[in-house]
Design an enzyme around this catalytic site. Structure first.
Site, PDB file in Angstrom:
ATOM      1  N   LYS A 227      11.711  36.867  24.771  1.00  0.00           N
ATOM      2  CA  LYS A 227      10.737  37.927  25.064  1.00  0.00           C
ATOM      3  C   LYS A 227      11.032  39.214  24.306  1.00  0.00           C
ATOM      4  O   LYS A 227      10.116  39.947  23.957  1.00  0.00           O
ATOM      5  CB  LYS A 227      10.658  38.199  26.564  1.00  0.00           C
TER       6      LYS A 227
ATOM      7  N   LYS B 141       6.160  27.061  25.189  1.00  0.00           N
ATOM      8  CA  LYS B 141       5.538  26.866  26.508  1.00  0.00           C
ATOM      9  C   LYS B 141       4.198  27.606  26.624  1.00  0.00           C
ATOM     10  O   LYS B 141       3.997  28.633  25.956  1.00  0.00           O
ATOM     11  CB  LYS B 141       6.499  27.267  27.632  1.00  0.00           C
TER      12      LYS B 141
ATOM     13  N   LYS C 233       1.207  33.219  29.773  1.00  0.00           N
ATOM     14  CA  LYS C 233       0.150  34.203  30.011  1.00  0.00           C
ATOM     15  C   LYS C 233       0.047  35.188  28.868  1.00  0.00           C
ATOM     16  O   LYS C 233      -1.012  35.680  28.540  1.00  0.00           O
ATOM     17  CB  LYS C 233       0.460  35.033  31.264  1.00  0.00           C
TER      18      LYS C 233
END
Ligand code: AQP
Length: 335
Positions: free
Chosen positions: A115, A199, A202
């Site tokens: 991230k 993956k 969102k």
């Protein structure tokens, strides 16, 4: 494990775009557990702000995630449903856990690396210590069983280490139970429709990478039609399938959504064109996901009701949290 009582805890971030991965990897499991055990389900808004959120949109997303819980089948009469920031014990225990967890442990967390991206210096400190807050969420209630997608396995292992270290350091043998991850065996991680090695997420910039729970039947059909596949014919067997990430993802999703084994899907589509699977997959997704999306939209029209669900959940969660926090403060030596 300390204590005989089983208690389930899990959370979902209100970062918008609840998707098929959240549903199949986590929320579907939440609903089946609700029938068997005491459950606490949390809209983890403090986790969401580890990356910047527009305040107005965040509020809407807290309601929408709550609506997603209810639309999936969670019952506020059976399970505690609330938002994390409404129970201040999460932040308090997170601080204590910041002092228990080791820097070296956090340095190994792959989600932070993914991230934070290339420029880690610019990531928030919150993002770095996110796993400690997650450990606090779980331990605040002395939860024993944690349904999550496979992507959260590493964070759960860290939570187990933190619980163990707290129990050892403070000579509070078995105070915190060592929580067990409950990861769906059949399909633990739904991958992006654009890249079978990433993956479904969102925050992926491409809408075509995921099926959102609020997608219309047209959206779903379009996204599945455009989903990346390779040029080879339909795989002959599981060994071949496992070497082809995009094909594997679509077969896995189809097998999960139609409740059939991967072997059966391979038998049913062997020798056929991939577009045949895509057509059947779209139909199956439209049948199972569109009703959820409609219910979410309907619930979003009644913020009063959603507020009352969160308020009741907050009261129940806070009561449990305060009981445990009282003992934790005592163990740590805080007045
Ligand atoms: N692709 C996935 N496959 C299976 N399970 C998944 N989960 C998320 N993505 C997948 C599971 O959903 C629960 C809630 O996740 P979250 O929203 O709290 O955080 P996340 O894992 O970081 O999800 P996203 O979609 O990737 O959100 P962003 O982009 O905001 O970070 C968890 O149990 C998770 O395992």
């Amino acid at each position: 494990m300390a204590g005989k009582n089983k208690l389930v805890f899990s959370g979902v971030q209100p970062t918008g775009n609840l998707h098929l991965g959240n549903y199949l990897g986590a929320m579907k499991n939440f609903v089946s557990l609700q029938k068997k055990m005491e459950c606490i389900y949390c809209v983890v808004d403090l986790h969401a702000i580890t990356t910047h959120q527009d305040p107005k949109i965040l509020k809407e997303n807290i309601f929408e995630t709550t609506a997603g819980f209810l639309a999936s089948g969670l019952n506020p009469e059976k399970s505690i449903i609330f938002n994390q920031s409404s129970v201040s014990g999460h932040a308090e225990l997170a601080w204590i856990m910041n002092c228990v967890a080791r820097v070296g442990w956090l340095n190994r967390m792959t989600q932070f690396k993914d991230k934070a991206g290339a420029d880690k210096e610019k990531a928030s400190v919150g993002l770095y210590i996110y796993p400690n807050l997650m450990a606090a969420d779980i331990l605040l209630y002395k939860a024993t069983h944690i349904p999550v997608g496979a992507d959260q396995k590493q964070h759960l292992e860290l939570c187990r280490d933190i619980a163990q270290k707290f129990n050892n350091d403070y000579k509070a043998e078995n105070f915190f139970p060592i929580p067990e991850p409950l990861i769906q065996k059949k399909i633990s991680k739904i991958m992006s429709l654009r890249d079978g090695t990433k993956k479904m997420s969102k925050s992926d910039e491409s809408e075509y990478s995921r099926i959102d729970l609020k997608d219309s039947s047209e959206d779903i059909t379009k996204k599945i039609k455009k989903a990346k596949t390779d040029s080879a014919p339909f795989p002959e067997n599981e060994e071949e399938l496992n070497k082809r990430p995009e094909a594997l993802n679509l077969v896995n999703i189809y097998s999960e959504i139609t409740n059939s084994s991967v072997e059966k899907v391979l038998n049913d589509f062997r020798g056929k064109d991939f577009s045949k699977l895509k057509k059947n997959l779209s139909d199956a997704l439209v049948a199972s996901i569109c009703p959820l999306g409609k219910e979410i939209k309907k619930l979003m029209q009644d913020k009063g009701f959603l507020t009352s669900v969160l308020k009741k959940g907050k009261e129940n969660a806070n009561k449990k949290a305060e009981e445990n926090l009282k003992k934790i403060r005592e163990i740590v030596g805080l007045l």
